[in-house]
Design a protein around this motif. Sequence first.
Motif, PDB file in Angstrom:
ATOM      1  N   HIS A 285      42.340  58.811  39.344  1.00 39.37           N
ATOM      2  CA  HIS A 285      43.361  57.775  39.496  1.00 39.37           C
ATOM      3  C   HIS A 285      44.237  58.088  40.693  1.00 39.37           C
ATOM      4  N   ASN A 286      44.297  57.146  41.647  1.00 41.19           N
ATOM      5  CA  ASN A 286      45.224  57.229  42.782  1.00 41.19           C
ATOM      6  C   ASN A 286      45.227  58.589  43.465  1.00 41.19           C
ATOM      7  N   SER A 287      44.046  59.070  43.797  1.00 41.49           N
ATOM      8  CA  SER A 287      43.794  60.313  44.555  1.00 41.49           C
ATOM      9  C   SER A 287      43.804  61.577  43.710  1.00 41.49           C
TER      10      SER A 287
ATOM     11  N   GLY B 295      47.177  48.712  38.926  1.00 42.66           N
ATOM     12  CA  GLY B 295      46.803  49.806  39.804  1.00 42.66           C
ATOM     13  C   GLY B 295      47.453  51.140  39.560  1.00 42.66           C
ATOM     14  N   ASN B 296      48.760  51.178  39.283  1.00 41.62           N
ATOM     15  CA  ASN B 296      49.449  52.459  39.158  1.00 41.62           C
ATOM     16  C   ASN B 296      49.543  52.958  37.723  1.00 41.62           C
ATOM     17  N   ASN B 297      49.052  52.184  36.763  1.00 45.52           N
ATOM     18  CA  ASN B 297      49.255  52.509  35.352  1.00 45.52           C
ATOM     19  C   ASN B 297      48.011  53.108  34.715  1.00 45.52           C
ATOM     20  N   ILE B 298      48.251  54.027  33.791  1.00 47.83           N
ATOM     21  CA  ILE B 298      47.166  54.629  33.008  1.00 47.83           C
ATOM     22  C   ILE B 298      47.565  54.627  31.533  1.00 47.83           C
ATOM     23  N   LEU B 299      46.578  54.750  30.679  1.00 51.72           N
ATOM     24  CA  LEU B 299      46.783  54.961  29.254  1.00 51.72           C
ATOM     25  C   LEU B 299      46.564  56.439  28.943  1.00 51.72           C
TER      26      LEU B 299
ATOM     27  N   GLU C 277      50.254  56.024  25.015  1.00 52.29           N
ATOM     28  CA  GLU C 277      51.366  55.793  25.924  1.00 52.29           C
ATOM     29  C   GLU C 277      50.870  55.209  27.246  1.00 52.29           C
ATOM     30  N   VAL C 278      51.759  54.484  27.925  1.00 47.50           N
ATOM     31  CA  VAL C 278      51.490  53.982  29.271  1.00 47.50           C
ATOM     32  C   VAL C 278      52.310  54.811  30.257  1.00 47.50           C
ATOM     33  N   TRP C 279      51.617  55.361  31.238  1.00 47.83           N
ATOM     34  CA  TRP C 279      52.274  56.127  32.302  1.00 47.83           C
ATOM     35  C   TRP C 279      51.979  55.448  33.629  1.00 47.83           C
ATOM     36  N   THR C 280      52.900  55.616  34.573  1.00 46.97           N
ATOM     37  CA  THR C 280      52.723  55.022  35.892  1.00 46.97           C
ATOM     38  C   THR C 280      52.850  56.090  36.968  1.00 46.97           C
ATOM     39  N   GLN C 281      52.038  55.964  38.006  1.00 50.85           N
ATOM     40  CA  GLN C 281      52.075  56.911  39.112  1.00 50.85           C
ATOM     41  C   GLN C 281      53.221  56.536  40.042  1.00 50.85           C
TER      42      GLN C 281
END
Length: 525
Positions: free
Chosen positions: A148-150, A201-205, A213-217
């Motif tokens: 995810h995102n590098s 794009g910036n969010n993961i589970l 939970e939802v986390w964001t980069q």
Amino acid sequence: MGVSKAIEVPINVVGSSVFGIFPKISVERTYNMFISDDWLISAPGFQKLVEFASNGEGRGIFFSARGNFAMVVISAAVYIMYQGGAISPVGTLDTSFGEVSIDENLAGQIAICDGQNLYIFNEANNTITKQTLLDGSNPIVPGYVIYHNSFFLVASSLSSKNAFQWYVYTGSGNSVTFLNKYPIQSKPDNAIALQRLPGKGNNILVFGTTITEVWTQVEGPTSYRKVQSFNIDFGCASPSTIASSDQYVAWLGINENNSPVILATDGANTRKISTDGIDNLMKTIQFPAQSTADFYQQEGHLFYQLTFFNPEDNLTLAYDFSNDKFFDLTDEKMNYHPARKSIYFNEKLIFVSLNDAAIYQTGTEFVSYNYSLDPNAQGEIIPRIRNCKAVRKTDTSRFRAEQFTFWLEQGVNKFYGIDADIAECFGELVTEIGELIYTEDGLFLMLAEDGYCQTSLFRPVVDLAISTNGGQSFSSWVRRNINPSGDFRNQIRWNRLGQANEMILQLRFLGLQRFVCQQGTLSLI
């Protein structure tokens, strides 16, 4: 001329697997068929494409968009399969069974996690290197990996000492470098899996066992931040049931207050896609960890396929997001479907098998399960079965069923030869509940009109069985042959079905051809 007293009652030949909590509520099931444009059609068969070894287990398959090749894990061996068909072994894992997660980054690395270790495949030198991961002085036992995102994001196995943590790594060459770690926060739980949110794009589970939970980069040294305003109050019963498409993430959810349910989210909304009956079925699953799930598209339909392959569970369900319905899938012996993970590669939809060391191509153009590398081999006949909705009068009175008929495509398929060796006949044709009986060679027995026993080379047929006790048991099959090529009469019928105050019709479609059928009617007196 007298006026007919017959009442025409619709029979939903076109339908899905409904799964009532109790048989009296519903025994509607559809095996190895699905609904397309309000017609019931054959679900895909498959053809063996590549055999890696004489035995083993398909554990994972991954398409590298950057390398334009497929990575395949068979037992402990890792292979690269190129577009031109060449196959190259590139290394081995320390484990030889169980599902693996695979993803790649922008630095020419592919990460493989087998639930015990993390491995890095370096495209520059075609080598696989096992990583040593530490949380301080404590070894990390990785359970799941995504990109995810590098970053490579690694979740913990439950056997890891700090299983409540998940980890962020950067990578280059043959190794990865620790960057950050984060605890699951909403509940005292373990971080067992991660998944990108499609279209967000910036969010993961981040999946726990009781919470997601939802986390964001974010920019800066913290890398990730938990979204404070939203979480999902269900965790994951097994990371192997998590699958992602371009629209949804689906998984088998569970928490401390609820038994397993099947959930799906698009990142904005989360919903339970399982019905009351399927939720009841999920409660009976004894070995949820022995499972697999995947998304795939077939004829414009998006399916989430969920399999529990322990013999005590032995179940495959496919949920069609295009029409919000469930269907049963099986192998030729009515056991779970063998597909584990699939990719679209070389303009083919292919999967690795739970049961052998091979890759198979699947699609509706295949009308059998062909375990031979020879595309001209007959293959195994796919049992396609439809249990229709129960017929009952509103006043619960008895009725006499005079005729059942429905529309069926006929005359467009060729027939195969008949092997009617009476010496192969033994036992009963079917069990009391309509299960197939097999010869020692794995071919199921069928009774021809002349009384001879036939094995799997035979004229395509439709069988009808009837239940008058709420689906507790079914009658013997009554057979109708399908018209030969060029005979396009498309109605098929049975007469004098007997008396009852409720009746369930069960259809079985058998043959090396496609089946396309419409709704039916039952004449009652």
